[in-house]
Design a protein around this motif. Structure first.
Motif, PDB file in Angstrom:
ATOM      1  N   ASP A 172      72.952  58.915  55.482  1.00  0.00           N
ATOM      2  CA  ASP A 172      74.385  59.012  55.735  1.00  0.00           C
ATOM      3  C   ASP A 172      74.657  60.013  56.853  1.00  0.00           C
ATOM      4  N   ALA A 173      75.915  60.117  57.253  1.00  0.00           N
ATOM      5  CA  ALA A 173      76.270  60.938  58.412  1.00  0.00           C
ATOM      6  C   ALA A 173      75.903  62.407  58.208  1.00  0.00           C
ATOM      7  N   THR A 174      76.112  62.927  56.999  1.00  0.00           N
ATOM      8  CA  THR A 174      75.822  64.342  56.719  1.00  0.00           C
ATOM      9  C   THR A 174      74.332  64.627  56.829  1.00  0.00           C
ATOM     10  N   LEU A 175      73.528  63.768  56.185  1.00  0.00           N
ATOM     11  CA  LEU A 175      72.079  63.973  56.221  1.00  0.00           C
ATOM     12  C   LEU A 175      71.533  63.738  57.626  1.00  0.00           C
ATOM     13  N   SER A 176      72.073  62.756  58.327  1.00  0.00           N
ATOM     14  CA  SER A 176      71.633  62.502  59.705  1.00  0.00           C
ATOM     15  C   SER A 176      71.824  63.743  60.569  1.00  0.00           C
ATOM     16  N   LYS A 177      72.962  64.385  60.412  1.00  0.00           N
ATOM     17  CA  LYS A 177      73.248  65.591  61.181  1.00  0.00           C
ATOM     18  C   LYS A 177      72.242  66.703  60.871  1.00  0.00           C
ATOM     19  N   LYS A 178      71.952  66.907  59.581  1.00  0.00           N
ATOM     20  CA  LYS A 178      70.998  67.944  59.184  1.00  0.00           C
ATOM     21  C   LYS A 178      69.601  67.659  59.728  1.00  0.00           C
ATOM     22  N   VAL A 179      69.204  66.403  59.651  1.00  0.00           N
ATOM     23  CA  VAL A 179      67.873  66.021  60.133  1.00  0.00           C
ATOM     24  C   VAL A 179      67.737  66.283  61.628  1.00  0.00           C
ATOM     25  N   THR A 180      68.755  65.918  62.384  1.00  0.00           N
ATOM     26  CA  THR A 180      68.654  66.063  63.834  1.00  0.00           C
ATOM     27  C   THR A 180      68.741  67.516  64.294  1.00  0.00           C
ATOM     28  N   GLN A 181      69.144  68.403  63.390  1.00  0.00           N
ATOM     29  CA  GLN A 181      69.238  69.819  63.750  1.00  0.00           C
ATOM     30  C   GLN A 181      67.985  70.613  63.394  1.00  0.00           C
ATOM     31  N   VAL A 182      66.947  69.931  62.883  1.00  0.00           N
ATOM     32  CA  VAL A 182      65.749  70.646  62.442  1.00  0.00           C
ATOM     33  C   VAL A 182      64.902  71.126  63.625  1.00  0.00           C
ATOM     34  N   ALA A 183      65.105  70.516  64.791  1.00  0.00           N
ATOM     35  CA  ALA A 183      64.284  70.861  65.961  1.00  0.00           C
ATOM     36  C   ALA A 183      65.143  71.448  67.071  1.00  0.00           C
ATOM     37  N   LYS A 184      64.477  72.201  67.944  1.00  0.00           N
ATOM     38  CA  LYS A 184      65.120  72.648  69.171  1.00  0.00           C
ATOM     39  C   LYS A 184      64.829  71.606  70.243  1.00  0.00           C
ATOM     40  N   TYR A 185      65.861  71.180  70.961  1.00  0.00           N
ATOM     41  CA  TYR A 185      65.702  70.135  71.965  1.00  0.00           C
ATOM     42  C   TYR A 185      65.418  70.753  73.332  1.00  0.00           C
ATOM     43  N   ILE A 186      64.337  70.285  73.934  1.00  0.00           N
ATOM     44  CA  ILE A 186      63.920  70.765  75.252  1.00  0.00           C
ATOM     45  C   ILE A 186      64.443  69.768  76.284  1.00  0.00           C
ATOM     46  N   THR A 187      65.221  70.257  77.217  1.00  0.00           N
ATOM     47  CA  THR A 187      65.846  69.350  78.184  1.00  0.00           C
ATOM     48  C   THR A 187      65.271  69.485  79.587  1.00  0.00           C
ATOM     49  N   THR A 188      65.040  70.702  80.044  1.00  0.00           N
ATOM     50  CA  THR A 188      64.620  70.877  81.437  1.00  0.00           C
ATOM     51  C   THR A 188      63.100  70.918  81.582  1.00  0.00           C
ATOM     52  N   LYS A 189      62.646  70.625  82.786  1.00  0.00           N
ATOM     53  CA  LYS A 189      61.215  70.690  83.085  1.00  0.00           C
ATOM     54  C   LYS A 189      60.693  72.109  82.907  1.00  0.00           C
ATOM     55  N   GLU A 190      61.526  73.079  83.260  1.00  0.00           N
ATOM     56  CA  GLU A 190      61.110  74.492  83.146  1.00  0.00           C
ATOM     57  C   GLU A 190      60.899  74.888  81.686  1.00  0.00           C
ATOM     58  N   GLU A 191      61.797  74.429  80.810  1.00  0.00           N
ATOM     59  CA  GLU A 191      61.644  74.715  79.380  1.00  0.00           C
ATOM     60  C   GLU A 191      60.381  74.064  78.840  1.00  0.00           C
ATOM     61  N   SER A 192      60.102  72.859  79.295  1.00  0.00           N
ATOM     62  CA  SER A 192      58.906  72.146  78.856  1.00  0.00           C
ATOM     63  C   SER A 192      57.638  72.876  79.305  1.00  0.00           C
ATOM     64  N   GLN A 193      57.633  73.325  80.546  1.00  0.00           N
ATOM     65  CA  GLN A 193      56.474  74.059  81.063  1.00  0.00           C
ATOM     66  C   GLN A 193      56.267  75.373  80.328  1.00  0.00           C
ATOM     67  N   ALA A 194      57.374  76.008  79.928  1.00  0.00           N
ATOM     68  CA  ALA A 194      57.287  77.279  79.217  1.00  0.00           C
ATOM     69  C   ALA A 194      56.599  77.119  77.863  1.00  0.00           C
ATOM     70  N   LEU A 195      56.743  75.943  77.241  1.00  0.00           N
ATOM     71  CA  LEU A 195      56.090  75.706  75.949  1.00  0.00           C
ATOM     72  C   LEU A 195      54.576  75.817  76.078  1.00  0.00           C
ATOM     73  N   ASP A 196      54.044  75.399  77.216  1.00  0.00           N
ATOM     74  CA  ASP A 196      52.594  75.428  77.411  1.00  0.00           C
ATOM     75  C   ASP A 196      52.062  76.836  77.609  1.00  0.00           C
ATOM     76  N   GLN A 197      52.937  77.755  77.946  1.00  0.00           N
ATOM     77  CA  GLN A 197      52.505  79.149  78.133  1.00  0.00           C
ATOM     78  C   GLN A 197      52.679  79.973  76.865  1.00  0.00           C
ATOM     79  N   GLU A 198      53.377  79.417  75.886  1.00  0.00           N
ATOM     80  CA  GLU A 198      53.635  80.121  74.625  1.00  0.00           C
ATOM     81  C   GLU A 198      52.420  79.962  73.709  1.00  0.00           C
ATOM     82  N   THR A 199      51.818  81.079  73.313  1.00  0.00           N
ATOM     83  CA  THR A 199      50.568  81.020  72.544  1.00  0.00           C
ATOM     84  C   THR A 199      50.774  80.995  71.027  1.00  0.00           C
ATOM     85  N   ALA A 200      51.963  81.323  70.543  1.00  0.00           N
ATOM     86  CA  ALA A 200      52.205  81.363  69.101  1.00  0.00           C
ATOM     87  C   ALA A 200      52.188  79.948  68.515  1.00  0.00           C
ATOM     88  N   PRO A 201      51.814  79.814  67.231  1.00  0.00           N
ATOM     89  CA  PRO A 201      51.812  78.498  66.591  1.00  0.00           C
ATOM     90  C   PRO A 201      53.200  77.841  66.652  1.00  0.00           C
TER      91      PRO A 201
END
Length: 451
Positions: free
Chosen positions: A292-321
């Motif tokens: 349903d709409a409420t659960l859909s909203k909660k599910v889609t908020q579980v992750a951080k969304y990466i939009t830019t190429k720079e943000e994506s590249q930064a993930l590869d430099q982050e060593t933490a799990p």
């Protein structure tokens, strides 16, 4: 009618079926060939019929192996309409331009690193050409009978699998042909089960898992074990995922694991602008899935969304799990290639495959145990742990297909087994003939039959 098989024959890619009713010629699906080089070469070959002679196209669903050749068809002269469900239309508006962009990027990389024999390498089609194709799309409603010619009627029927997926039913002078597209599963945690069909004179049936049963293990248990084990050794989990369908399923699983405290509080990243856009559409069409709409909203908020190429590249430099979900699902392109290139050489990390890997793809090579894979012309060692989630598929397995077929009270005169590797197609043919005694044919490429 004459039915000609222009794809998805002895392979799971390139779905294209040409129906000639005498006064109309139209395609059911218009997919891109992926995987093995000999299959991909067909994308560049002259199309078996002049595109301007095709009156229209009807799509079962949005996945690229069912829709991704459309821009080539349009570029080469097809001017007709492309019909599909509303959700499929919206998803194609994301997938097709992205496909064009990825092909432009692949050509750019091939020219930069000199690993193509073509000088210069060029894309099969561009983002702009894909966007032009979208102008020809028109949405149809489910379960409504549409008249396309004096004695030709077409209906879309819900098929499960992914948002907007349809069976295509064609009726011509009293003869019914049903195209399964990709058949969904009866107990999918997100999608509704495929509609019950009771009759068809001819059935074009997919066989992706025609020789296999899905493991009954709960994917929550598998995923929890993988994430905890990887986090304990300080590693990162990379999950190549199809942006449409699989990414949303994974978010749902991650939400459940976090809500029940079954995994540590690691950051979860969805690094795919296309998957983010598809997730927005998923939230919009709550009538087409179980959440349903409420659960859909909660599910889609579980992750951080990466939009830019720079943000994506930064993930590869982050060593933490951490957990990175990124497209494409078979490692055929997209941002996930950069993550795999960075993380696959470290045995502390895990690369998790959550969907079918076609022969000849990087994903199939990694699952098959190859010690290195080629990315951007460079051999990358594979030392990370490789895991496959065994019950995540959105395709029915052979038991589920047989169960779906049992509802037919008017059995088909013939079933055409498509969209499967040779062993899978043959296995399903044998199982249907043994259980139901219905005649089955496994068509070859360009095989033609009068119905």
């Amino acid at each position: 009618m004459r039915l000609t098989f222009l794809g998805a024959t002895n392979t799971v890619t390139g779905s294209k079926f040409l129906l000639n009713t005498g006064d109309k010629k139209f395609l059911i699906d218009c997919g891109l060939f992926q995987g093995l080089k000999e299959l991909r070469q067909r994308n560049w070959n002259t199309f078996p019929i002049e595109p301007h002679l095709i009156d229209f196209v009807v799509l079962t669903h949005a996945h690229i192996d069912h829709s991704g050749y459309l821009p080539v068809l349009v570029k080469n002269g097809f001017t007709g309409k492309i019909y599909c469900s509303s959700a499929t239309k919206e998803l194609c508006a994301i997938l097709l331009p992205d496909s064009g962009y990825l092909q432009e990027e692949e050509a750019k990389m091939a020219n930069k690193y000199g690993y193509s024999k073509h000088k210069p390498a060029v894309p099969l089609y561009t983002r702009a050409e894909a966007e032009k194709t979208l102008l020809q799309f028109r949405a149809l409603e489910f379960r409504k009978n549409y008249k396309f010619a004096e004695e030709t009627h077409i209906s879309l029927i819900p098929a499960g699998h992914i948002l907007g997926a349809s069976f295509i039913q064609v009726k011509h002078y009293g003869t019914t042909v049903l195209f399964s597209g990709d058949l969904g599963r009866p107990d999918d945690p997100i999608m509704h089960p495929p509609a019950v069909i009771q009759a068809a004179d001819y059935l074009v049936l997919e066989s992706t898992y025609g020789n296999r049963r899905h493991n009954k293990i709960n994917p929550l248990d598998e995923l929890s074990d993988i994430i905890n084990r990887t986090a304990n050794r300080g590693g990162t989990v990379i999950i190549p995922a199809f942006a449409v369908g699989r990414a949303q399923h994974l978010l749902y699983l991650m939400y459940q694991l976090k809500m029940t405290n079954r995994i540590p509080n690691l950051p979860i990243y969805l690094d795919s602008p296309m998957a983010k856009s598809a997730t927005d559409i998923f939230e919009k069409y709550t009538d087409l899935h179980r959440l349903d709409a409420t659960l859909s909203k909660k599910v889609t908020q579980v992750a951080k969304y990466i939009t830019t190429k720079e943000e994506s590249q930064a993930l590869d430099q982050e060593t933490a799990p951490k957990i990175i979900i990124s497209a494409s699902g078979m490692l055929e392109g997209g941002r996930v290639l950069h993550h795999v290139k960075m993380f696959s050489s470290n045995p502390n990390n895990t690369i998790v495959f959550a969907g079918y890997q076609a022969a000849g793809t990087r994903g199939a090579d990694m699952i098959g145990g190859k010690e290195s894979i080629k990315i951007f012309g460079e051999d990358i060692p594979v030392r990370a742990e490789i895991k496959v989630l065994s019950n995540m598929s959105a395709h029915a397995d052979y038991e589920e297909i047989l169960e779906w077929l049992k509802h037919f009270n008017h059995h088909p005169r013939k079933i055409f087994i498509t969209h499967g590797e040779p062993e899978a197609a043959l296995s399903l043919k044998n199982k249907i003939e043994e259980k139901y005694h219905w005649p089955c044919v496994i068509p070859d490429y360009l095989y033609s039959a009068v119905l």
